[in-house]
Structures are given as C-alpha cells and as structure tokens.
Design an enzyme around this catalytic site. Structure first.
Site, PDB file in Angstrom:
ATOM      1  N   HIS A 184       8.126 -22.983  21.419  1.00 39.49           N
ATOM      2  CA  HIS A 184       8.893 -22.834  19.897  1.00 39.49           C
ATOM      3  C   HIS A 184       8.255 -20.578  19.453  1.00 39.49           C
ATOM      4  O   HIS A 184       7.287 -21.247  19.940  1.00 39.49           O
ATOM      5  CB  HIS A 184       7.485 -23.886  18.917  1.00 39.49           C
ATOM      6  CG  HIS A 184       7.948 -23.425  17.128  1.00 39.49           C
ATOM      7  ND1 HIS A 184       6.811 -23.964  16.684  1.00 39.49           N
ATOM      8  CD2 HIS A 184       9.209 -23.336  17.368  1.00 39.49           C
ATOM      9  CE1 HIS A 184       7.160 -23.231  15.413  1.00 39.49           C
ATOM     10  NE2 HIS A 184       8.501 -23.531  15.731  1.00 39.49           N
TER      11      HIS A 184
HETATM   12 CA    CA Z   1      12.576 -21.082  21.148  1.00 41.84          CA
END
Ligand code: CA
Ligand code: ZLM
Ligand code: ZN
Length: 393
Positions: A184
């Site tokens: 992320h």
């Molecule tokens: Ca990513």
C-alpha cells in the site's frame, strides 16, 4: 541492431545515477540498489538510451527535502552514525529514533547520499515535465512510497514521490498518483489526505496483521470530515494472493479509466514497484512482465504527461526485465523489441532464462493459488465507482 529510434512527437527522459546504486542496506536485506544497475545495463544493451534524453541525477538539496520532511528528521538522517548490524538484532534495547536503525530501515554507510540522490532523480523528472522538456520522465531510483514527514518506514527514508508531486502541483492543477507496488502506498496517500488536487490510487495485497503496512482497505478513502476537500480522493484496491495478469489488467483499466473521466488529471505520477511480479521475494501476486507493463501502456495511451517511478522489487532479474520492458513502452518500441535478452548484455547469466518474458512455470515452477474471485473484483469496481460520484472536476 534493434532499430531503436526516438519516438515521434514526444520526448522521454531517463534519470539515473550509478553512484546511488553502489549503496548496500546490509548482506541479506531484501532491498538491493544494485537492481538499478542491472536495469540500466539491460536498457542499454537494447540500445534504448538512443531514443531518450539521459540525465545524470544530482542529489536533492536539504531545502528540497524540507518541502515535505521535518528538519529534526532530516538532521538526524544526515548525522546518525552508520551501524554495521541492525539494531534490533544487535541490541534490542537501544532507542530507535524516527524508526531509523531497525532491520527494515538500517543506518547504512552513505544513507543520506543514497536518499538525496533518489529524491534528486524524481525531482529532476518532475521539473522536466513542468518545463515541458519531457512528456514522459523515468526515475527508476525513486518510488519510495512509505516514508513519512518525520519517520522512515518499510525500506523508505525520503518520500521522493511526495517531493516530486509537490513540484508538479506548482505547474499543474491536478495530479493522479497510481501505485502498482504490491504494498500500500501509505506515505503518499497520507501526505495528500487533505487536498482535492491529488487523487491517490494504490493496488496492493491487503491482509492486515500479516502483510505490511496493513492499511489501504477498500473503505479507506481519506478522512471524511465535512470540511475536508480531500475526502473521496484516496482510492484503495485491496487484493489477495495470486492475482493474474488478466484480472489485474481488467481491474486497472476499469478503475483508471473511470478515474480519468471523473478526476481529469493534468499529469500522472505512476509508481511501478516490481514486487507485484510473480516470483518476487516479498510479493504474493502472479503478475508477469506483460501484465505489469500493460498498466504503463494504458497510462501512456491516456496522452497525459507522466512521471514513472520505481519502488519495490526484490528479485533483481525480474525487476530489470519489467523496468526495461516498461522503458521500451515509454519510447514506443515494445512491439518490436527482441524478447531474447541480447547476447552482449552484462550479467546475462543472472537472468537464468534468456527471455524478457518468462512463463509462470519458468518463474515459479508451481503457480501460486489465486485467491481473488470474480465477485470480489466486481465489488471493488462498484465501490470505486460509488466513490467517484463525489468527484467531479
Ligand atoms: Ca500499491
Ligand atoms: N521485520 N533482513 C516494502 C517494505 C516491507 C515489519 C516484519 C524484519 C521484510 C524483511 C530486513 C536481513 C516497498 C514488516 C519484518 C525482518 C518488522 C517487510 C533485513 C527480510 C529481511 O532478511 C532480512 C537481516 C528484512 C526485512 C524481510 N520487511 C519483509 N517485509 C516489511 C516492509 C517496501 O516495496 O513497498 C517500497 C520500496 N516490514 O513487515 C516487520 C513488521 C521487521
Ligand atoms: Zn513494495
């Protein structure tokens, strides 16, 4: 030999510094700056530098780093002594300041030079885009998306992407940040949580408690306070192990296509972390060089100026394959590139298989089980469409 020529009607720039690539995080640390050397040598053995403007990256200045980072943090980053052993193994009780000196973010020799060169390359790339001297600017040494204003995180110390996007915001009204690293893009997302001039989109493996950094759920779309213009401007695409090229491309194109219509970005910043490839030491996906590259090709076809950053990628031979192929997409020679790695390519034996496009069987032996259902992909697309109803520029 390969008939590599400059693309017609637009300019691609390539930003690198071989000095950056000589740094070491430590013997068995997964992050190996040497992968940038392997990438550059493969790009060169195909003759691609003839089709681009090639710049030697400078180090970003302290003032430039301060556009995002806190001075207390930069000061410590510049003066903390290097440690030969990661602190939490060597001496677990010693204090760790700013998350510097643990095993993820060790204090190695030349750390400040390494960080400032990474940021310098990304900032040079952003300036070339701002000046209209490049239409696509490539900075494989950047893409360090986890770094926070005053904290190192996940192998990232300086957030070169945030610094580059801040530069783009001086010249362009809206920046679309896209992150195809398997992790992320939390640092970039957080930095632009309160503005509607940057939309961030991260595709990543999501399994909180098990997979780093544990943030980026489908419902995390930016703080939804009434007066936050940045609400709905963070898009997250949480995925499970084993996603294939076909599924990923379908998701990517549906989502980025819709975002392009609603947000209408003036420039794209694309983080191309190669740890989303099959066979990565840390990653869990089944992407091939072709599927990873298809994301770059799709963005390029939108016809918007673009910066391309590196990021993660822990199996150097596959990182070099993907970033070389993506360089060829930028200069539009990917359809005529010889898939056999050139005979004269340095370190040719390191690639194990002599092709740019090894099959899943060649990479993994047994492909990893795919835990992504068609139903879940539809839910994700539906959720993103619902978010975009709040976004109109
Ligand atoms: Ca990513
Ligand atoms: N331990 N050595 C992606 C950043 C991922 C945090 C669990 C450290 C490792 C990993 C370090 C040699 C990007 C976490 C892991 C073991 C706390 C992560 C040193 C192996 C080693 O062998 C290793 C002694 C090390 C680190 C594995 N760390 C794997 N995953 C993540 C950070 C960065 O790709 O997104 C962008 C460049 N860290 O899971 C722990 C919780 C530290
Ligand atoms: Zn990563």
């Amino acid at each position: 030999e390969y008939n590599i020529v400059r693309p017609k009607g637009y300019t691609v720039s390539y930003h690198a510094n071989p000095e950056m690539e000589k740094h070491h995080f430590g013997q068995t640390h997964p992050m190996k700056p040497w992968r940038l050397t392997l990438t550059k040598s493969l790009v060169s053995s195909y003759g691609m530098p003839f089709a681009m403007d090639n710049y030697l990256t400078r180090a970003a200045t302290y003032e430039e780093l301060k556009s995002f980072h806190a001075s207390e943090y930069l000061e410590y980053l510049g003066t903390a002594p290097a440690e030969d052993m990661p602190r939490d193994i060597d001496n677990p009780d010693k204090e760790v300041k700013f998350n510097l000196g643990g095993s993820d973010c060790p204090l190695f020799h030349g750390l400040y030079d390494y960080c400032s060169m990474s940021a310098g390359g990304s900032l040079d790339a952003a300036r070339k885009i701002c000046n209209k001297q490049s239409d696509i600017a490539i900075a494989w040494g950047g893409g360090l998306h986890h770094a926070k204003r005053s904290e190192a995180s996940g192998f990232c110390y300086i957030n070169d992407i945030v610094i580059a996007v801040l530069q783009l915001l001086r010249c362009y009204p809206r920046v679309l940040y896209i992150d195809i690293d398997v992790h992320h893009g939390d640092g970039v997302e957080e930095a632009f949580f309160s503005t509607d001039r940057v939309m961030t989109v991260s595709f990543h493996k999501y399994q909180p408690d098990i997979f780093f950094p544990g943030t980026g759920g489908l419902d995390d779309n930016g703080p939804k306070s009434e007066h936050n213009p940045g609400a709905h401007h963070a898009i997250n695409v949480p995925l499970n192990d084993g996603i294939t090229d076909e599924q990923y491309q379908y998701l990517f194109e549906s989502i980025i296509g819709k975002i392009n219509e609603h947000f209408r970005p003036s420039v794209i910043a694309l983080q191309c972390g190669a740890d989303s490839l099959a066979g990565d030491r840390l990653g869990r996906f089944n992407l091939q060089v072709q599927g990873h590259g298809a994301c770059v090709e799709y963005c390029k076809k939108l016809g918007i100026p673009m910066i391309i950053f590196g990021g993660g990628g822990y199996t150097p031979r596959n990182v070099a394959r993907a970033w070389s192929f993506e360089t060829s997409i930028a200069i539009d020679c990917h359809t005529k590139i010889n898939p056999i790695i050139p005979q004269h390519a340095p370190w040719r034996d390191r690639f194990i298989h002599d092709t740019l496009f090894p099959t899943l069987e060649q990479i993994l032996g047994e492909p990893r089980a795919n835990r992504n259902t068609a139903k879940r992909l539809q839910e994700i697309i539906q959720h993103v469409h619902d978010q975009l109803r709040f976004v109109n520029h």
